[in-house]
Write a protein that holds these residues in place. Structure first.
Motif, PDB file in Angstrom:
ATOM      1  N   GLU A   1      -2.464  -6.021  -6.950  1.00  0.00           N
ATOM      2  CA  GLU A   1      -2.886  -5.042  -8.365  1.00  0.00           C
ATOM      3  C   GLU A   1      -1.901  -5.646  -9.298  1.00  0.00           C
TER       4      GLU A   1
ATOM      5  N   LYS B   1      -0.484 -12.915   2.839  1.00  0.00           N
ATOM      6  CA  LYS B   1      -0.419 -11.708   3.292  1.00  0.00           C
ATOM      7  C   LYS B   1       0.804 -11.808   4.297  1.00  0.00           C
TER       8      LYS B   1
ATOM      9  N   ASP C   1       0.881  -1.054  -0.012  1.00  0.00           N
ATOM     10  CA  ASP C   1       0.099  -0.063  -0.189  1.00  0.00           C
ATOM     11  C   ASP C   1       0.808   1.419  -0.067  1.00  0.00           C
ATOM     12  N   ALA C   2       0.178   2.448  -0.107  1.00  0.00           N
ATOM     13  CA  ALA C   2       0.956   3.597   0.055  1.00  0.00           C
ATOM     14  C   ALA C   2       2.171   3.771   1.118  1.00  0.00           C
TER      15      ALA C   2
ATOM     16  N   ARG D   1      -7.401  -6.645  -9.772  1.00  0.00           N
ATOM     17  CA  ARG D   1      -7.084  -6.664  -8.257  1.00  0.00           C
ATOM     18  C   ARG D   1      -7.480  -8.100  -7.893  1.00  0.00           C
TER      19      ARG D   1
ATOM     20  N   ALA E   1      -0.578  -4.781   1.442  1.00  0.00           N
ATOM     21  CA  ALA E   1      -1.856  -4.433   0.989  1.00  0.00           C
ATOM     22  C   ALA E   1      -2.853  -5.506   1.069  1.00  0.00           C
ATOM     23  N   SER E   2      -4.304  -5.087   1.093  1.00  0.00           N
ATOM     24  CA  SER E   2      -5.053  -6.149   0.994  1.00  0.00           C
ATOM     25  C   SER E   2      -5.308  -6.892  -0.011  1.00  0.00           C
TER      26      SER E   2
END
Length: 161
Positions: A67, A87, A57-58, A79, A63-64
């Motif tokens: 991408e 994870k 993520d940012a 996605r 992330a969840s």
């Protein structure tokens, strides 16, 4: 095996594959390879091409969602929801490598693994486990089969899979 569809893995086969990956020379990397195939449905070419920005993520945390960019098969990005096991494995690999850029799955020489290397890794591991009829595509088939069986629980249809 040429001309035959890849075998769909049973739950015990997936556990054996993860256990074999954990006993290998690069356990964190190899567990991620197995889970990207079986829990995210990625083919060998996408596993090899996966970069950290696609899974972070940012804030630089795993992330969840994964991408996949539009350059993937058929020119459409997608996605993919992040499975909890995947994870956790990505978090372990990131902690080991301290990476936020570059390939997720690196070769022993430090560069990205090629799709052929991923295929060869699966072939050697399936042979060592005595899982006949399996290929690097077996994880993807397993993921898609499980998704098709469960899609109705989320109110979807086979077209969604």
């Amino acid at each position: 095996m040429k001309g035959q569809p890849a075998k769909v893995l049973l739950a015990g086969d997936v556990r054996a594959l993860v256990a074999a990956a954990r006993r290998s020379r690069h356990p964190d990397r190899n567990v991620v390879i197995v889970l990207l195939s079986t829990k995210a449905g990625l083919p060998a070419c996408e596993i090899a091409a996966l970069t950290w920005p696609m899974v972070l993520d940012a804030g630089g945390e795993v992330a969840s969602m994964i991408e996949i960019p539009a350059a993937a098969k058929k020119g459409s990005g997608r996605r993919i929801p992040m499975h909890p096991m995947l994870k956790a494995a990505l978090k372990r690999l990131q902690a080991e490598t301290a990476a936020t850029e570059g390939p997720v799955v690196c070769s022993e020489r430090g560069g990205p693994m090629t799709a052929k290397s991923v295929v060869n890794w699966f072939t050697g591991t399936f042979d060592a486990l005595g899982l006949d009829g399996c290929s690097s595509h077996s994880g993807r088939r397993t993921f898609i089969t499980e998704a098709a069986r469960l899609v109705h629980c989320a109110g979807g249809s086979l077209l969604d899979v």
